[in-house]
Structures are given as C-alpha cells and as structure tokens.
Design a protein around this motif. Structure first.
Motif, PDB file in Angstrom:
ATOM      1  N   THR A 316       0.840  -1.188   0.000  1.00 24.86           N
ATOM      2  CA  THR A 316       0.000   0.000   0.000  1.00 24.86           C
ATOM      3  C   THR A 316       0.879   1.244   0.000  1.00 24.86           C
ATOM      4  OG1 THR A 316      -0.140  -0.006   2.424  1.00 24.86           O
ATOM      5  CG2 THR A 316      -1.871  -1.156   1.221  1.00 24.86           C
ATOM      6  N   PRO A 317       0.507   2.266  -0.767  1.00 25.59           N
ATOM      7  CA  PRO A 317       1.338   3.472  -0.857  1.00 25.59           C
ATOM      8  C   PRO A 317       1.303   4.286   0.432  1.00 25.59           C
ATOM      9  CG  PRO A 317      -0.691   3.759  -2.093  1.00 25.59           C
ATOM     10  CD  PRO A 317      -0.662   2.323  -1.662  1.00 25.59           C
ATOM     11  N   MET A 318       2.252   5.217   0.533  1.00 25.82           N
ATOM     12  CA  MET A 318       2.383   6.053   1.718  1.00 25.82           C
ATOM     13  C   MET A 318       1.453   7.263   1.586  1.00 25.82           C
ATOM     14  SD  MET A 318       6.530   5.730   1.895  1.00 25.82           S
ATOM     15  CE  MET A 318       6.797   6.853   3.254  1.00 25.82           C
ATOM     16  N   THR A 319       0.190   7.074   1.945  1.00 22.40           N
ATOM     17  CA  THR A 319      -0.790   8.144   1.890  1.00 22.40           C
ATOM     18  C   THR A 319      -1.535   8.230   3.211  1.00 22.40           C
ATOM     19  OG1 THR A 319      -2.607   6.759   1.060  1.00 22.40           O
ATOM     20  CG2 THR A 319      -1.123   7.724  -0.587  1.00 22.40           C
ATOM     21  N   ALA A 320      -2.136   9.383   3.451  1.00 18.71           N
ATOM     22  CA  ALA A 320      -2.895   9.573   4.683  1.00 18.71           C
ATOM     23  C   ALA A 320      -4.100   8.639   4.738  1.00 18.71           C
ATOM     24  CB  ALA A 320      -3.345  11.035   4.787  1.00 18.71           C
ATOM     25  N   GLN A 321      -4.731   8.410   3.589  1.00 19.61           N
ATOM     26  CA  GLN A 321      -5.891   7.522   3.568  1.00 19.61           C
ATOM     27  C   GLN A 321      -5.529   6.127   4.064  1.00 19.61           C
ATOM     28  OE1 GLN A 321      -8.342   7.082   0.140  1.00 19.61           O
ATOM     29  NE2 GLN A 321      -8.787   9.259  -0.061  1.00 19.61           N
ATOM     30  N   HIS A 322      -4.429   5.577   3.551  1.00 17.90           N
ATOM     31  CA  HIS A 322      -4.023   4.246   3.990  1.00 17.90           C
ATOM     32  C   HIS A 322      -3.606   4.256   5.455  1.00 17.90           C
ATOM     33  CE1 HIS A 322      -4.389   1.734   0.468  1.00 17.90           C
ATOM     34  NE2 HIS A 322      -3.852   2.672  -0.291  1.00 17.90           N
ATOM     35  N   ALA A 323      -2.870   5.257   5.875  1.00 18.14           N
ATOM     36  CA  ALA A 323      -2.435   5.319   7.266  1.00 18.14           C
ATOM     37  C   ALA A 323      -3.637   5.334   8.214  1.00 18.14           C
ATOM     38  CB  ALA A 323      -1.570   6.558   7.487  1.00 18.14           C
ATOM     39  N   TRP A 324      -4.660   6.105   7.866  1.00 14.18           N
ATOM     40  CA  TRP A 324      -5.860   6.196   8.711  1.00 14.18           C
ATOM     41  C   TRP A 324      -6.560   4.838   8.801  1.00 14.18           C
ATOM     42  CZ3 TRP A 324      -7.418   9.523  12.141  1.00 14.18           C
ATOM     43  CH2 TRP A 324      -8.769   9.628  12.509  1.00 14.18           C
ATOM     44  N   ARG A 325      -6.632   4.138   7.670  1.00 13.48           N
ATOM     45  CA  ARG A 325      -7.269   2.821   7.669  1.00 13.48           C
ATOM     46  C   ARG A 325      -6.398   1.776   8.347  1.00 13.48           C
ATOM     47  NH1 ARG A 325      -8.630   3.022   1.229  1.00 13.48           N
ATOM     48  NH2 ARG A 325     -10.170   4.709   1.244  1.00 13.48           N
ATOM     49  N   HIS A 326      -5.066   1.889   8.152  1.00  5.90           N
ATOM     50  CA  HIS A 326      -4.156   0.980   8.869  1.00  5.90           C
ATOM     51  C   HIS A 326      -4.420   1.042  10.367  1.00  5.90           C
ATOM     52  CE1 HIS A 326      -0.679   1.117   5.651  1.00  5.90           C
ATOM     53  NE2 HIS A 326      -1.746   0.476   5.212  1.00  5.90           N
ATOM     54  N   GLY A 327      -4.602   2.268  10.868  1.00  7.45           N
ATOM     55  CA  GLY A 327      -4.763   2.453  12.305  1.00  7.45           C
ATOM     56  C   GLY A 327      -5.934   1.681  12.871  1.00  7.45           C
ATOM     57  N   LYS A 328      -7.025   1.692  12.141  1.00  9.76           N
ATOM     58  CA  LYS A 328      -8.206   0.969  12.628  1.00  9.76           C
ATOM     59  C   LYS A 328      -7.958  -0.528  12.658  1.00  9.76           C
ATOM     60  CE  LYS A 328     -13.164   0.332  11.836  1.00  9.76           C
ATOM     61  NZ  LYS A 328     -14.338   0.719  11.013  1.00  9.76           N
ATOM     62  N   VAL A 329      -7.367  -1.073  11.581  1.00 12.81           N
ATOM     63  CA  VAL A 329      -7.100  -2.511  11.528  1.00 12.81           C
ATOM     64  C   VAL A 329      -6.060  -2.913  12.573  1.00 12.81           C
ATOM     65  CG1 VAL A 329      -6.214  -4.381  10.071  1.00 12.81           C
ATOM     66  CG2 VAL A 329      -7.768  -2.671   9.116  1.00 12.81           C
ATOM     67  N   ALA A 330      -5.046  -2.076  12.762  1.00 11.80           N
ATOM     68  CA  ALA A 330      -4.041  -2.371  13.794  1.00 11.80           C
ATOM     69  C   ALA A 330      -4.693  -2.460  15.167  1.00 11.80           C
ATOM     70  CB  ALA A 330      -2.950  -1.304  13.789  1.00 11.80           C
ATOM     71  N   ALA A 331      -5.594  -1.534  15.457  1.00  7.32           N
ATOM     72  CA  ALA A 331      -6.275  -1.548  16.759  1.00  7.32           C
ATOM     73  C   ALA A 331      -7.111  -2.814  16.933  1.00  7.32           C
ATOM     74  CB  ALA A 331      -7.155  -0.305  16.888  1.00  7.32           C
ATOM     75  N   VAL A 332      -7.835  -3.192  15.886  1.00  5.74           N
ATOM     76  CA  VAL A 332      -8.662  -4.406  15.956  1.00  5.74           C
ATOM     77  C   VAL A 332      -7.786  -5.633  16.208  1.00  5.74           C
ATOM     78  CG1 VAL A 332     -10.093  -5.961  14.566  1.00  5.74           C
ATOM     79  CG2 VAL A 332     -10.542  -3.499  14.549  1.00  5.74           C
ATOM     80  N   ASN A 333      -6.642  -5.703  15.551  1.00 10.09           N
ATOM     81  CA  ASN A 333      -5.786  -6.879  15.688  1.00 10.09           C
ATOM     82  C   ASN A 333      -5.020  -6.895  17.003  1.00 10.09           C
ATOM     83  OD1 ASN A 333      -6.678  -7.800  13.226  1.00 10.09           O
ATOM     84  ND2 ASN A 333      -4.952  -6.956  12.069  1.00 10.09           N
ATOM     85  N   VAL A 334      -4.650  -5.735  17.515  1.00 11.56           N
ATOM     86  CA  VAL A 334      -4.041  -5.692  18.844  1.00 11.56           C
ATOM     87  C   VAL A 334      -5.044  -6.153  19.890  1.00 11.56           C
ATOM     88  CG1 VAL A 334      -3.137  -4.170  20.641  1.00 11.56           C
ATOM     89  CG2 VAL A 334      -2.340  -3.907  18.296  1.00 11.56           C
ATOM     90  N   ALA A 335      -6.258  -5.658  19.784  1.00 13.79           N
ATOM     91  CA  ALA A 335      -7.297  -6.082  20.725  1.00 13.79           C
ATOM     92  C   ALA A 335      -7.546  -7.587  20.616  1.00 13.79           C
ATOM     93  CB  ALA A 335      -8.583  -5.300  20.464  1.00 13.79           C
TER      94      ALA A 335
END
Length: 450
Positions: A316-335
């Motif tokens: 995935t490219p280095m964009t704000a859109q991807h970073a914002w979506r990464h954050g949500k998935v990272a949180a779900v997987n950490v939980a």
C-alpha cells in the motif's frame, strides 16, 4: 491481575486512529500509552491553508489529551527499540531520556523529509511537514512581498517575489496553488513596481503534476495552476541552490529568496534500527500488520510495508488515507491478540482523492467520479470536515470568515528559519536551548508525498 500494556509510538494518522479505536475496544481493560513528540495530532492535508493565512494553526492541531479517552500521553521522540526486552527508549522535548515497557507495541512513527544530494538544498530550502514550517513560510512570504514593495531596484523586487516549490505531488501542488492566491492578495494591498507580479514556479522531474494520482485529476490541477499564473515545469528540478536563487537542471538560474522542498517523504529511520526485513526503508509486516517473528509488535502507516491484497506483490502506498485505515485494523488486531474480538487482514477500497486548489477550485474523484471547479471544491471541503476528528466547527468558521473578510497580512515572527531546518526529522518540535537536536541526518537509517 495487572492490565496488559499497549504502547503506541507516533500520533500521526495511523497512530492517532489506533489509539482512539483501541480505547473504545478495550474499554479500560488495557493500559494504553501514546508516545509522541507533541500533544496534538496534525491534520496535514490542511497545512497549506495555514501557510496561506486561511486557517489559524490550532484549527489543524487536534489535542490528544482532549480527544483520546483512557490514553496516557508521554511527550517524547522514540530513538531506540529493544524487541527482546520489550522496551522503547525516548528523548523528551527538554532532552531528558526515558524508557517505556510494553506487552504490545504499535509502531506508527510515520515519515520524514526525503532529502536528495543536491548542493545547497539542505542549507537554503525549507520543508513543509509541520506547523512551525507553515508558520515560518507564512511570515517569510509576507516579508518578501513587503520588502519587494519597498525595493528600489527591479531585480531585488523580482527576486523577492519569486517563489520556487520543488515537488508537484499532493503537498507541493496545493501549496503552489494556495500560495499564488495568497501573494496576489498581498500585492493588492501593497502594490509592487509597475508591471511586476508575484511569480510561483512548481518543479518536478515527473512528466505531470500529481504523478501518483489519476490522470484526470492531474489535468484539472495543471489547468487551474497555469490559468492562475503558476509557472508549472515538468521534467525539471533543482541542480543547485544558493542564498540568491536556484540553478535548474535545464541550465536556467532563477533569482529567488524562497525555496520550498516538497519532493516527498521517506520512512522514519527508527524502523531500520530494528534489524528486521525492510522494503524500501519500510518495515515489512504481514496482512494483519504484525511484524513476522514478533507477534507482540505491530506496525502501520508510512513506516510499514503493508501487503496490498488487491494488488498481489505490491504494498500500500504512503498516503494519509491508507495510514488512517491501517490504524483501525491495527487496533482491531491488537485487541484480538488480547482476546477481545477477532483479527482481520488489511483490505482497502479506493474511495478517491481530493486536491484543494484554493478559492472555489479543486480536483476530486470521489468513488471514481472525476469532478472539477466549485463542485469539486465543495466535495473537497466536505471531505476534510468529515475526516477531521475534531475542530470541525472552528475550521468551517475560518472558511466562512475567509469568504467575507480580508486575510490579516502581518508577520508574527514566532518561527525563525533556524528553527525549521530541512533535515529535521521532527519539525513540529519546540527547540529548547541546550537540548540535543533530533534530525533526519542524525538518526540512523535510510515515498510518496501525501
């Protein structure tokens, strides 16, 4: 029984959303700590409007303590990670060191300015990555126009009113578009010598503006820029920079006192110090954003090479859109790793991009539908209001005031040029006398602009 410790490093788009989502998912069943150099999340897409005097700086600075419930904020910049000991070492804004332990680690350290070995650029150019840089540029541009208006010599006037932006990606394009409107407004109140107007140059070695985006967006932006009077030059860049101007790769020397470096970004060098596999400087992770071999470590945002499941073999490219979506998935997987919910891989659907070109002009393709002109402008501002996690009313109020009142053209002198060196890895940090500087060249280690 003690609560598990979750440490999030970085409060950019990825880190901020990870913290916010984890706070909601864990419901105080985990101890969440956020390590960040500042006490705010910067909404970077609106930074050109701060430099152009449309938005006040605090409008794009979302307070962390006020918007992240049950999250402990530690001010500091990470400078070392011990994966075996499960600790992160950091330096606070006053130069003091500290160590934080964790049971789960989320690395969302983002990116820093991408420097190229061009003579004179590090000494004579400024980046555009943080609030101090935007405030400095606003003052600097205002000062150059004021000095030009009072100049006796035509050459001095022309030099001061020539502004060079290198990099025609998202940031550079918006900055040139907004900057031209800003300087035109300045000279209406402080006229220059007869026949002289502010001149903005937008340079890039790419064949077109916004090379990473849809060609229709590129054509719209190019048309608006040229019609506005911006000198757009593709296939040209800077060969050498001096205090008095820039030598271009086509041999022309441009007299100028302003050089803004927007050529792109590179992953924060911290991830290269981990000793884990990298992809073009980004930390390799699996589709669940976990670092292979370290199930307790996750990475997201610009510093992570996340497999693009929609395009096998790519990331995935280095964009704000991807970073914002990464954050949500990272949180779900950490939980999920703590027994809360189920984990899921990162998948995305392209929702399109928006580019604010100042005034009522914009280029947008929401859901793949190409738009331009006032309609694109309305969609763009609506998108930003929806995307911002706070300050929406304040931003909308500034936009409304900008349509009915003239901008306040004054120099505040809050940021000096030496406070915003181009090679700074953290331009948003307040520089405390006697504290050790943190710079991109001082960190060990190794792309596209937003």
């Amino acid at each position: 029984m003690s609560r598990p410790r979750i440490l999030i490093v970085g409060a950019g788009f990825a880190g901020y959303r990870t913290a916010r989502t984890l706070s909601r998912l864990t419901r105080n069943r985990a101890e969440i700590t956020l390590l960040n150099p500042t006490d705010y999340f910067l909404y970077l897409p609106l930074l050109p409007q701060v430099a152009a005097g449309i938005l006040e700086p605090r409008r794009v600075a979302v307070p962390l303590a006020g918007t992240l419930r049950h999250v402990r904020l530690v001010l500091g910049e990470a400078d070392g990670v011990d994966l075996d000991a499960r600790t992160v070492h950091y330096t606070d804004p006053e130069g003091q060191g500290g160590t934080l332990g964790y049971d789960r680690l989320v690395l969302a350290v983002g990116s820093v300015n991408k420097l190229l070995p061009v003579p004179g650029v590090a000494e004579n150019a400024h980046g555009f990555r943080g609030l101090p840089e935007a405030l400095y540029l606003r003052d600097h541009v205002t000062r150059q126009v004021e000095l030009a208006a009072a100049a006796d010599e035509p050459k001095s006037c022309a030099s001061r009113c020539t502004f060079v932006v290198v990099g025609a990606g998202y940031t550079g394009t918006e900055l040139a578009a907004q900057g031209k409107l800003f300087t035109d407004a300045l000279v209406r109140r402080q006229p220059l010598r007869a026949g002289m107007r502010p001149r903005w140059l937008l340079l890039d070695i790419a064949p077109r503006v916004l090379p990473e985006m849809d060609e229709r967006l590129s054509r719209t932006a190019d048309r608006v820029l040229r019609r506005r009077g911006v000198d757009v030059r593709m296939g040209v860049s800077v060969k050498e920079a001096t205090h008095d101007g820039v030598l271009l790769t086509d041999g022309e020397f441009v007299d100028s006192r302003t050089l803004v470096w927007c050529v792109g970004v590179r992953p924060d060098p911290l991830v290269s110090s981990l000793g884990r596999p990298l992809e073009r400087g980004r930390l390799l992770v699996d589709p669940y954003l976990q670092v292979p071999g370290h199930p307790d470590v996750f990475a997201c945002g610009d510093a992570a090479a996340v497999p693009d499941l929609a395009k096998p073999g790519q990331y995935t490219p280095m964009t704000a859109q991807h970073a914002w979506r990464h954050g949500k998935v990272a949180a779900v997987n950490v939980a999920a790793s703590l027994g809360i919910g189920s984990r899921r891989p990162y998948r995305h659907r392209d929702l399109g991009f928006v580019v604010d070109l100042g005034g009522v002009q914009a280029a947008a393709n929401p859901l793949g539908i190409p738009l331009s002109g006032p309609l694109a402008g309305a969609v763009t501002r609506g998108y930003h209001l929806a995307a911002m996690p706070a300050n929406r009313i304040r931003v909308a109020a500034d936009w409304l005031l900008e349509t009915v009142l003239p901008r306040q053209d004054v120099q505040l002198g809050l940021v000096r040029s030496w406070n915003v060196p181009l090679d700074s890895a953290s331009p948003e940090l307040a520089r405390v006398p006697g504290a050790p500087a943190q710079s991109g060249t001082e960190k060990s280690g190794t792309e596209e602009p937003r």
